[in-house]
Write an enzyme that holds these catalytic residues in place. Structure first.
Site, PDB file in Angstrom:
ATOM      1  CB  CYS A 229     -27.270  16.605 -23.199  1.00 18.50           C
ATOM      2  SG  CYS A 229     -27.747  18.410 -22.745  1.00 18.50           S
ATOM      3  CG  HIS A 471     -30.610  18.335 -26.163  1.00 18.89           C
ATOM      4  ND1 HIS A 471     -30.227  17.536 -25.211  1.00 18.89           N
ATOM      5  CD2 HIS A 471     -30.521  17.513 -27.496  1.00 18.89           C
ATOM      6  CE1 HIS A 471     -29.761  16.457 -25.595  1.00 18.89           C
ATOM      7  NE2 HIS A 471     -29.935  16.086 -26.864  1.00 18.89           N
TER       8      HIS A 471
END
Length: 1132
Positions: A229, A471
């Site tokens: 990510c 994340h």
């Protein structure tokens, strides 16, 4: 009506990507007696609305309304009732009511959209905050409320409360000690308070089922491979810097055929982001980087990745029209200076930068960080600056910017080393950054100010979570005047300025009514600290916005790229269609005399071929409904003959492991699917066929096959045998297929001689012998006087013929290592193996090659074959097995017993046990001495320090096992070319984990040296001091040791300032680098708290007779990357 079967209050599982609707179960009607007068009654609608359903923070109201439904004859109502339709925000609404409960003992109430059935507008939705209130019309102070928020859609058209209120309590004589029931005389009122909210992003409370990023935003996301990510957020940021995308497209890649080229892979990714209708995979790009699963499943440092990627692309742009494009976009200049206060002298250096790292800790906003960055340090007192020509002077030291790039990348230092915790920690402090920012206060006076240095925020790259679990996603502004969008891996949504900026400042959540904050999606704990915060900002200079974003301009990809992607899509569609239609097709493997003649090996042809060969059967993909005759027409075209001259035979797997023809397929009108079911072997897929070919036709034009010409000796029930003939040529050492021969079962073996001689073109009197190939390890000779029936010969059997050789011919063949008998050659074929030999070290000119060898070879025969190929002495070769991962595994010893088969295919009782390694590859080395002699020696890795600690040279010495350190120094002198004078002063010491272990005397036996210790050799000045002391290096923390430890002498009466001068000479660390070192004394036993030592102290006196004291040198570890980070990012 998806929610009707659910309980009243359900908090959905946490979704890290988006908040979802949460139903809130309000307390019933409980209130303190003292507050009763202040509480609005249920019929005081406006006051009740304001009190019990305040507006949600950060949300704008589009419309609000309330409506009351008077419920009569409660107990006689049907299971499901609808209230009258009312309107709010131009949308019809109604209350859905289950008087006797929706499969529970509770009254159930829901708010429902009121469109007519099947007339809900396409893509309709409404974000609604609502409250349902049940109250007694005779006493409006008796009520119960429930509130919720929901995104109403055509699929989820109702939402509410299955367990609104317990039926037993509703009809009880006294509701909460009020003296009367809630439902009195079978009547009650229910009021719906509805507030329709504005949804500027289009995804408020969205469940993202069937969400289409392309349809909603015109853009697509990137798929997450595992932990990529961080890569996705950076790539999206670069993609929407349109000038960067154009520069990447200008790199010439039209001749790049392989996807291992990172420039082509990035071009392809950008093109797919432009044209694809769904999320794009990054697997080709990471593959081109040379990354494996280790890099893909480890989160890396984005700044490091950005710099490595820029360097790689900048290198590929050289010599192209894109040369210099990246520097013009991303490179700025800063000046590092030291300016004297009292004299006119300044030392300065201009440096380029691609990004700027800013401190977050201790700073409230972006401007504070820049003020901190250019903060001026005064050099005075003991820290005066030595100015050339002016001596020691008071001075100012600092950094100032000469220019900023058009696209400014700011790296916010959200991760810092925490001394107390001895670990990297995330800095979650609140840190503000503006949408428009003025950089001019941080420029030097001489900077070019012809254009304003105003910057507009283009991107915010966010990290959510903590150091160990988190994340990454990005907020980007693709268009100059457009809104921000959130790029969260494969999902793209519109975002508000608040979501892009304020919600990523970090710090504490706004505390409302004692709210504890929110739950961290990774630690699953509630916290008042925001888990998400910006870690990288992208600003674009206002005067260059049009140049960088290119509004209105279509960024065209190279034509060859578009063509190649179109080809890939077409190929993908073909494969997809094949998969969808696979049930209609079947595969048929066909072998004929053509393949048989090209084959050397066991059986008729290699049905399970692993390599490409002319002998491989041809595999056809045919419709199952195709008839046998039509299929034969296709085969005939390949064989360049006519279809009726071919006769297909079904193949069967015999019990001995061979595959041979069984019976001819005679029903040509049947389908191939039926033929496979009738004649095929279930375990063998694809279906296997042998195609027999007729050489002639009879008078009526019918094909005549070989068996038709055979007289079956007046036994019409005995059909002729179709046999396969192979020829072993001892002179050429080959065993090849020849063709088919036909015979009657009653024929003698010798009767086949005329056919065989004719087929091979031999004179009729040629002497030969025959053997039958029964299976791989069973070859039996045939007796000429026995019949084929007596020899148990049947259809499809293989007969091998070889000429009878004279004794002279046999001796000549065997002398060269050949085989004179077919049975021996079959044994060779059974044990032959292709082995690849690769150099053990990559930094060599030695070749990689493949040899065909026998598993029965011993070690000496193996080394002779390889030595013959390399033209080197076989005794000077060493082999190593290769792990399945391609790494060296086990060195094969000269005294190795057994065969090549034992080495490559070990069993629990043979060499190497059951260790996993490749059965078709070995590493090899060409040694300076014979392997036999080498195995009497010890490999010793030693580091020679020719210039103190500033230069290292690695050597591997092969020393006899009974050698001493004196022998090691002699060998090192020869290998490193060290003079005799230096060699006399050389000393050897052992170190472990960057700490000095012990000095080794000249008579120390090398077998006492541990393999896991580092061995160093150096030549310190001659010194007769009796007291020695060890020293090691560390970086701020004593536990963070680095560098090469050493030992030095301690002199009586010497002040430490003189000792430092001597240490500088000893280590060859000089000047500013040495001045930065801080010295301290530590107890070697614990290496606990460092005790600084002053220049006027005497080390001899401090140390005394103690031998547990070490000198610590505190200075930066130049070789380190991030703490705890094992490997750096690389791009191939």
């Amino acid at each position: 009506m998806d929610q009707l079967g659910s309980d009243m209050v359900v908090e959905p599982e946490f979704d890290e990507k988006q908040e979802v609707a949460i139903i809130t179960n309000d307390s019933d009607d409980t209130m303190d007696d003292g507050d009763a007068e202040d509480e609005p009654r249920a019929d005081e609608y406006d006051a009740f609305f304001k009190k019990h359903m305040p507006e949600l923070p950060d949300q704008e109201t589009e419309a609000e309304a309330h409506f009351t439904w008077e419920i009569r004859d409660w107990r006689t109502l049907t299971r499901r009732e609808h209230g009258p339709v009312f309107e709010c925000g131009g949308i019809p609404w109604r209350i859905l009511f289950f008087p006797h409960g929706n499969n529970v003992d509770f009254a159930s109430f829901y708010l429902e959209q009121g469109f007519e059935e099947k007339k809900v507008p396409e893509d309709w939705y409404a974000c609604v905050q609502f409250m349902l209130v049940l109250w007694n019309p005779n006493d409006p102070s008796i009520y119960i409320t429930h509130t919720a928020t929901h995104r109403f859609t055509a699929d989820e058209g109702d939402w509410g409360f299955t367990r609104f209120a317990e039926l037993r309590r509703l009809f009880n004589g006294s509701w909460e000690d009020k003296g009367r029931p809630m439902v009195e005389n079978n009547t009650a009122n229910v009021t719906a308070y509805v507030r329709v909210l504005k949804d500027p992003t289009g995804v408020l409370w969205h469940n993202f089922i069937n969400y289409d990023s392309k349809k909603e935003t015109g853009m697509v996301g990137l798929k997450n491979q595992g932990a990529t990510c961080y890569l996705n957020s950076l790539l999206q940021s670069l993609f929407f810097t349109n000038a960067f995308r154009q520069a990447v497209y200008q790199i010439p890649t039209d001749k790049e055929e392989s996807r291992t080229d990172s420039a082509f892979a990035l071009q392809r990714l950008f093109y797919l982001l432009q044209t694809s209708s769904s999320a794009v995979a990054t697997t080709d790009l990471t593959h081109s980087f040379g990354w494996d699963s280790k890099q893909i499943f480890e989160q890396q440092d984005v700044q490091e990745l950005s710099r490595v990627l820029m360097d790689k692309l900048d290198e590929k742009m050289k010599g192209t029209e894109a040369q210099g494009a990246l520097e013009r976009m991303f490179v700025g200049k800063m000046k590092t200076y030291i300016s004297c206060i009292n004299v006119a002298y300044e030392s300065s250096r201009i440096e380029e930068f691609w990004d700027i790292q800013l401190n977050v800790s201790g700073n409230k906003n972006l401007d504070d960080s820049f003020k901190d960055y250019i903060q001026v340090e005064t050099m005075d007192g003991d820290n005066k600056y030595h100015a050339e020509g002016h001596g020691l002077q008071d001075a100012k030291k600092g950094v100032i910017f000469e220019s900023f790039p058009q696209v400014l990348h700011l790296q916010l230092k959200r991760f810092e080393y925490d001394i107390q915790r001895d670990a990297m920690m995330k800095v979650n402090d609140r840190y503000e950054f503006p949408e428009i920012w003025d950089a001019s206060p941080y420029l030097s006076e001489t900077a070019d100010r012809s254009e304003p240095w105003i910057y507009h925020l283009h991107g915010v790259l966010v990290h959510s979570g903590d150091l160990n679990a988190g994340h990454y996603y990005a907020f980007l502004k693709p268009e100059k005047e457009g809104p921000f969008f959130k790029f969260d891996d494969d999902r793209v949504t519109r975002a508000t300025n608040r979501e892009a900026l304020e919600e990523n400042f970090g710090g504490d959540y706004t505390q409302v009514n004692g709210n504890m904050g929110q739950r961290n999606p990774y630690t699953r704990t509630w916290s008042s600290k925001r888990s998400m915060s910006a870690y990288m900002l992208v600003y674009i200079r206002e005067s260059r916005l049009d140049d960088m974003l290119m509004p209105g301009k279509v960024i065209k990809a190279p034509q060859h790229l578009a063509d190649r992607v179109a080809e890939e899509k077409a190929a993908f569609e073909r494969r997809r269609k094949e998969r969808e239609e696979a049930h209609l097709y079947m595969e048929v493997a066909v072998a004929s005399e053509r393949e048989f003649r090209a084959y050397q090996g066991f059986d008729i042809v290699p049905w399970k071929a692993e390599t490409e060969s002319n002998a491989n059967p041809k595999v056809y993909r045919v419709l199952k409904a195709t008839t046998v005759i039509d299929f034969m027409k296709t085969v005939a075209e390949d064989l360049k003959t006519e279809a009726d001259l071919l006769r297909p035979w079904s193949m069967v797997n015999r019990q001995n492991g061979t595959t041979r023809p069984d019976v001819p397929i005679s029903f040509f009108e049947m389908s191939m699917e039926v033929a496979c079911q009738k004649y095929g072997t279930k375990a063998a897929m694809p279906m296997r066929l042998w195609v027999e070919q007729a050489d002639q036709r009879d008078e009526d034009g019918k094909p005549v096959f070989g068996g038709d010409l055979i007289d079956t000796k007046s036994q019409p029930d005995k059909k002729p045998l179709m046999l396969f003939l192979k020829h072993f040529n001892a002179k050429t050492q080959s065993l090849m297929g020849v063709g088919n021969i036909y015979a009657s079962p009653q024929d003698k073996v010798g009767d086949m001689a005329p056919q065989i001689c004719k087929l091979l073109g031999w004179p009729p009197s040629t002497p030969f012998k025959l053997s039958e190939e029964i299976k791989q390890n069973m070859i039996e000779g045939m007796k000429p006087k026995m019949t084929l029936a007596q020899s148990e010969i049947q259809d499809g059997d293989i007969i091998t013929v070889q000429k009878v050789l004279s004794e002279k011919e046999v001796s000549q063949i065997t002398a060269t290592g050949g085989y004179a008998d077919a049975k021996e050659f079959y044994d060779y074929l059974l044990n032959r193996i292709n082995v690849e030999f690769a150099p053990a070290f990559s930094d060599t000119t030695l070749p990689t090659f493949t040899l065909t060898l026998s598993k029965k070879m011993n070690y000496e025969q193996l080394s002779m074959k390889v030595g013959e190929h390399l033209k080197v002495e076989p005794t000077h070769l060493r082999f190593t097995t290769v792990s399945t991962g391609g790494k060296p595994k086990t060195q094969i010893k000269y005294s190795q017993q057994g065969t090549l088969g034992n080495i490559l295919f070990p069993t629990p009782y043979s060499y190497g046990g059951t260790s996993l390694h490749r059965p078709d590859q070995l590493f090899y080395e060409v040694l300076d001495m014979s392997l036999k002699e080498l195995e009497t020696r010890k490999a010793l890795n030693i580091t020679w320090l020719p210039e103190g600690l500033t230069k290292e040279e690695q050597y591997q010495l092969m020393i006899p096992r009974n050698s001493t350190i004196a022998d090691v120094l002699e060998a090192l002198q020869k290998k490193a070319g060290i003079s005799d004078e230096v060699t006399k002063r050389m000393r050897v010491f052992e170190a472990h984990n960057n700490k000095f272990y012990k000095s080794l005397s000249l008579d120390f036996q090398i077998m006492g040296i541990q393999n896991y210790y580092q061995l160093y050799a150096w030549a310190p000045p001659e010194d007769d001091s009796p007291k020695k002391m060890t020293a090691f290096h560390y970086d701020k923390e004593v536990s963070k040791v680095h560098g090469i430890p050493f030992q030095f002498s301690v002199k009586e009466g010497e002040v430490f300032s003189d000792t430092k001068q001597r240490l500088s000479e000893l280590t060859k660390i000089k000047g500013k680098q040495f001045d930065k070192i801080k010295f301290a004394l530590l107890s070697r036993a614990t290496y606990s708290k460092p005790e600084p030592i002053d220049d006027d102290e005497i080390l001899w006196d401090i140390v005394g007779n103690r031998d547990d004291i070490a000198l610590g040198l505190d200075h930066a570890n130049k070789s380190r990357s991030l703490w705890g980070k094992a490997d750096s990012i690389f791009i191939r």
